[in-house]
Write an enzyme that holds these catalytic residues in place. Structure first.
Site, PDB file in Angstrom:
ATOM      1  N   LYS A 161       0.644  -9.638 -14.421  1.00  0.00           N
ATOM      2  CA  LYS A 161      -0.053  -8.994 -13.301  1.00  0.00           C
ATOM      3  C   LYS A 161      -1.036  -7.995 -13.883  1.00  0.00           C
ATOM      4  O   LYS A 161      -0.838  -7.469 -14.984  1.00  0.00           O
ATOM      5  CB  LYS A 161       0.960  -8.253 -12.416  1.00  0.00           C
ATOM      6  CG  LYS A 161       0.449  -7.898 -11.046  1.00  0.00           C
ATOM      7  CD  LYS A 161       0.882  -8.904 -10.012  1.00  0.00           C
ATOM      8  CE  LYS A 161       0.496  -8.510  -8.618  1.00  0.00           C
ATOM      9  NZ  LYS A 161       0.969  -9.405  -7.603  1.00  0.00           N
ATOM     10  N   GLY A 175       1.850  -2.936   7.831  1.00  0.00           N
ATOM     11  CA  GLY A 175       0.696  -3.547   7.155  1.00  0.00           C
ATOM     12  C   GLY A 175       0.246  -4.795   7.902  1.00  0.00           C
ATOM     13  O   GLY A 175      -0.251  -5.753   7.311  1.00  0.00           O
TER      14      GLY A 175
HETATM   15  P1  NAD Z   1      -3.845  -6.308   2.225  1.00  0.00           P
HETATM   16  O1  NAD Z   1      -4.475  -5.236   1.411  1.00  0.00           O
HETATM   17  O2  NAD Z   1      -4.710  -7.332   2.837  1.00  0.00           O
HETATM   18  O3  NAD Z   1      -2.946  -5.681   3.373  1.00  0.00           O
HETATM   19  C1  NAD Z   1      -2.186  -4.536   3.228  1.00  0.00           C
HETATM   20  C2  NAD Z   1      -2.276  -3.795   4.555  1.00  0.00           C
HETATM   21  O4  NAD Z   1      -1.363  -2.711   4.505  1.00  0.00           O
HETATM   22  C3  NAD Z   1      -3.664  -3.215   4.839  1.00  0.00           C
HETATM   23  O5  NAD Z   1      -4.098  -3.588   6.136  1.00  0.00           O
HETATM   24  C4  NAD Z   1      -3.441  -1.696   4.743  1.00  0.00           C
HETATM   25  O6  NAD Z   1      -4.267  -0.964   5.623  1.00  0.00           O
HETATM   26  C5  NAD Z   1      -1.977  -1.598   5.144  1.00  0.00           C
HETATM   27  N1  NAD Z   1      -1.305  -0.379   4.671  1.00  0.00           N
HETATM   28  C6  NAD Z   1      -1.394   0.244   3.477  1.00  0.00           C
HETATM   29  N2  NAD Z   1      -0.595   1.319   3.451  1.00  0.00           N
HETATM   30  C7  NAD Z   1       0.035   1.371   4.652  1.00  0.00           C
HETATM   31  C8  NAD Z   1       0.985   2.230   5.245  1.00  0.00           C
HETATM   32  N3  NAD Z   1       1.472   3.281   4.596  1.00  0.00           N
HETATM   33  N4  NAD Z   1       1.402   1.962   6.505  1.00  0.00           N
HETATM   34  C9  NAD Z   1       0.918   0.902   7.187  1.00  0.00           C
HETATM   35  N5  NAD Z   1      -0.001   0.056   6.681  1.00  0.00           N
HETATM   36  C10 NAD Z   1      -0.420   0.286   5.441  1.00  0.00           C
HETATM   37  O7  NAD Z   1      -2.737  -6.988   1.260  1.00  0.00           O
HETATM   38  P2  NAD Z   1      -2.029  -8.380   1.441  1.00  0.00           P
HETATM   39  O8  NAD Z   1      -2.715  -9.369   0.567  1.00  0.00           O
HETATM   40  O9  NAD Z   1      -1.841  -8.684   2.885  1.00  0.00           O
HETATM   41  O10 NAD Z   1      -0.611  -8.090   0.759  1.00  0.00           O
HETATM   42  C11 NAD Z   1       0.359  -7.295   1.397  1.00  0.00           C
HETATM   43  C12 NAD Z   1       1.578  -7.107   0.521  1.00  0.00           C
HETATM   44  O11 NAD Z   1       2.126  -8.384   0.196  1.00  0.00           O
HETATM   45  C13 NAD Z   1       1.298  -6.439  -0.847  1.00  0.00           C
HETATM   46  O12 NAD Z   1       2.405  -5.689  -1.234  1.00  0.00           O
HETATM   47  C14 NAD Z   1       1.119  -7.618  -1.788  1.00  0.00           C
HETATM   48  O13 NAD Z   1       1.405  -7.277  -3.129  1.00  0.00           O
HETATM   49  C15 NAD Z   1       2.152  -8.556  -1.221  1.00  0.00           C
HETATM   50  N6  NAD Z   1       1.873  -9.959  -1.520  1.00  0.00           N
HETATM   51  C16 NAD Z   1       0.717 -10.514  -1.109  1.00  0.00           C
HETATM   52  C17 NAD Z   1       0.478 -11.855  -1.397  1.00  0.00           C
HETATM   53  C18 NAD Z   1      -0.767 -12.541  -0.929  1.00  0.00           C
HETATM   54  O14 NAD Z   1      -0.818 -13.778  -0.964  1.00  0.00           O
HETATM   55  N7  NAD Z   1      -1.771 -11.825  -0.469  1.00  0.00           N
HETATM   56  C19 NAD Z   1       1.434 -12.588  -2.113  1.00  0.00           C
HETATM   57  C20 NAD Z   1       2.626 -11.982  -2.493  1.00  0.00           C
HETATM   58  C21 NAD Z   1       2.835 -10.656  -2.195  1.00  0.00           C
END
Ligand code: NAD
Length: 353
Positions: free
Chosen positions: A80, A177
Site C-alpha cells: 500500500k 462515510g
Molecule cells: P471516499 O474518499 O470516496 O469516501 C470516504 C467518505 O468518508 C467521504 O465522503 C468523506 O467525506 C467521508 N468521511 C471522512 N471522514 C468522515 C467522518 N469522520 N465522518 C463521516 N464521514 C467521513 O473513499 P472510498 O473509496 O469510498 O473508501 C471508503 C473506505 O473504504 C476507506 O477506508 C477505504 O480505505 C476503504 N476501502 C475502499 C475500497 C474501494 O474500492 N474504494 C476498497 C477497500 C476498502
C-alpha cells in the site's frame, strides 16, 4: 521516528520513502509481502498531520492488504502507498507522475491502484511513468462498486446470522462515510434490498442525493455511533471502533468497507463481549482488489470476479462459525487464518527459490 522498532512494523519486505522537490511529493510505499505475487494495494492521498502518521498508515494498510489478498485467495501479495497531501498549491498531474516514478523504481514488486482521495484519472498520470498500475479508466476502472457489492454481501450474511433471515426489508443500517465512493454504492444496494438507511458524512450537502434517491435519514456525523440500528457500516476512515465509541454502539452487527476499523485488536473482543457480530474489514472489503486482480490477470472476466465475491461470503461464514464455536473474536480468527496462509505461501516460495 522509528521504522524497524515501529509497533506497526511487521517484517515488511520493503518500505520506500519517496520525495520529489519539484512537485512536492512525499510518499511512503509499504511492501509487506510478495510471497504470493507482486504486492498490490491502493494509494491513499491524505492530509497527514505528520510523517509519523503517514508511516503508521503505510505500515498498517500494507499489512492489511497481505491479509486481505490472501483471504480472498488472490495470486498477489500485499502493499500500500500513501502520499502526504501538500499544504499549499500543487500540480496534481505532476505529483502523481512523480509518484509513478517511485512505483517504477520498485521494478514491479509493487502494483498501485486507487484508494481514498485518488481517482482513476490520477492513475492515468501514474501510468505515464510506470506500467505497474491498475484501476485505469479503460480497464477495470473504479473498484468501488465491486467493493460495495462485497460489503453488501457481508452485511447480508451477518444479518442472516443475527435474524435467521436474508430479508433486509426494515433492517436499519447506519452508514458512516455514505457520500463516498463505496458508501454511495452500498446505500444503493441496501435501499434496493429494502433496508432503512441512516447516513452521515463530512460532506453533508452530498447526502441530499441519498435522502432523495434512497429515502435515507441524514444524521450528524458525530451522532452516527449513537443510532439505535441493526447494523453499523463504517465506510469512511479507520480506528473508529475505539474505547470512546464502542459503548455508544447500539447495534447487532458492525460490517463496513473502511480499512482498520478496530483501533486496537482488543476492540474485537469488546464487540464480541457486547454481543455485536463483527465482519473483519479486510475480508468483506476485498471486492475492489478482486476487481483489480481481474485486470492484472490480463483476461478480465466478470464471472471470475463474481465467483470471488461468492467465495468471500463463504470465508466470512467460516470465520464467524469458528468465532461462535471457539468463543473467540472474529478479528483474531481472521488474523490467524491470514497469517497461516501467508506463512504457507512464504514457505512454498522459499522452497521454490
Ligand atoms: P471516499 O474518499 O470516496 O469516501 C470516504 C467518505 O468518508 C467521504 O465522503 C468523506 O467525506 C467521508 N468521511 C471522512 N471522514 C468522515 C467522518 N469522520 N465522518 C463521516 N464521514 C467521513 O473513499 P472510498 O473509496 O469510498 O473508501 C471508503 C473506505 O473504504 C476507506 O477506508 C477505504 O480505505 C476503504 N476501502 C475502499 C475500497 C474501494 O474500492 N474504494 C476498497 C477497500 C476498502
Amino acid at each position: 521516528m522509528s521504522v524497524f522498532e515501529h509497533p506497526s512494523f511487521d517484517n515488511h519486505e520493503k518500505v520506500l520513502f519517496a520525495t520529489d522537490e519539484k512537485t512536492g511529493l512525499k510518499a511512503i510505499i509499504g511492501v509487506h509481502s510478495t510471497a504470493r505475487g507482486p504486492a498490490c494495494g491502493g494509494c491513499r492521498f491524505w492530509t497527514y498531520e505528520s510523517s509519523a502518521d503517514a508511516l503508521n498508515d503505510a505500515l498498517r494498510l500494507s499489512q492489511g492488504m497481505s491479509y486481505k489478498n490472501v483471504m480472498a485467495d488472490l495470486p498477489i501479495g500485499g502493499g500500500k502507498s500513501v502520499i502526504m497531501k501538500p499544504a499549499g498549491a500543487f500540480d496534481r498531474e505532476a505529483l502523481f507522475e512523480a509518484f509513478g516514478r517511485a512505483v517504477e523504481s520498485l521494478n514491479g514488486h509493487y502494483i498501485t491502484a486507487e484508494d481514498v482521495g485518488v481517482s482513476p484519472v490520477d492513475m492515468v498520470s501514474v501510468r505515464k511513468q510506470t506500467r505497474h498500475v491498475t484501476g485505469l479508466p479503460e480497464a477495470s476502472g473504479d473498484p468501488s462498486p465491486v467493493t460495495a457489492e462485497g460489503v453488501f454481501r457481508g452485511i447480508r450474511a451477518c444479518v442472516r446470522r443475527a435474524t435467521g433471515s436474508d430479508d433486509l426489508s426494515g433492517i436499519r443500517v447506519a452508514v458512516q462515510g455514505a457520500a463516498g465512493h463505496v458508501g454511495t454504492y452500498l446505500c444503493g444496494h441496501l435501499h434496493k434490498a429494502g433496508a432503512q438507511i441512516f447516513v452521515a458524512d463530512m460532506n453533508v450537502d452530498a447526502l441530499e442525493k441519498h435522502k432523495a434517491e434512497f429515502g435515507a435519514v441524514i444524521v450528524d456525523k458525530d451522532n452516527i455511533y449513537d443510532q439505535v440500528v441493526d447494523v453499523f457500516a463504517p465506510c469512511a476512515l479507520g480506528s473508529i471502533i475505539n474505547p470512546e465509541t464502542i459503548d455508544r454502539l447500539k447495534v447487532r452487527v458492525v460490517a463496513g468497507a473502511a480499512n482498520n476499523q478496530l483501533a486496537m485488536l482488543e476492540m474485537g473482543a469488546e464487540l464480541q463481549r457486547r454481543g455485536i457480530l463483527y465482519a473483519p474489514d479486510y475480508v468483506i472489503n476485498a471486492g475492489g482488489i478482486i476487481n483489480v486482480t481481474g485486470e492484472i490477470r490480463g483476461d478480465y472476466d466478470t464471472a471470475w470476479v463474481q465467483q470471488k465475491l461468492v467465495n468471500l461470503e463463504a470465508t466470512l461464514g467460516e470465520i464467524l462459525d469458528r468465532a461462535e464455536n471457539e468463543g473467540r473474536p472474529s478479528n483474531v480468527i481472521a488474523d490467524e487464518m491470514a497469517r497461516a496462509r501467508l506463512e504457507e505461501a512464504a514457505a512454498s516460495k522459499a522452497a521454490a527459490d
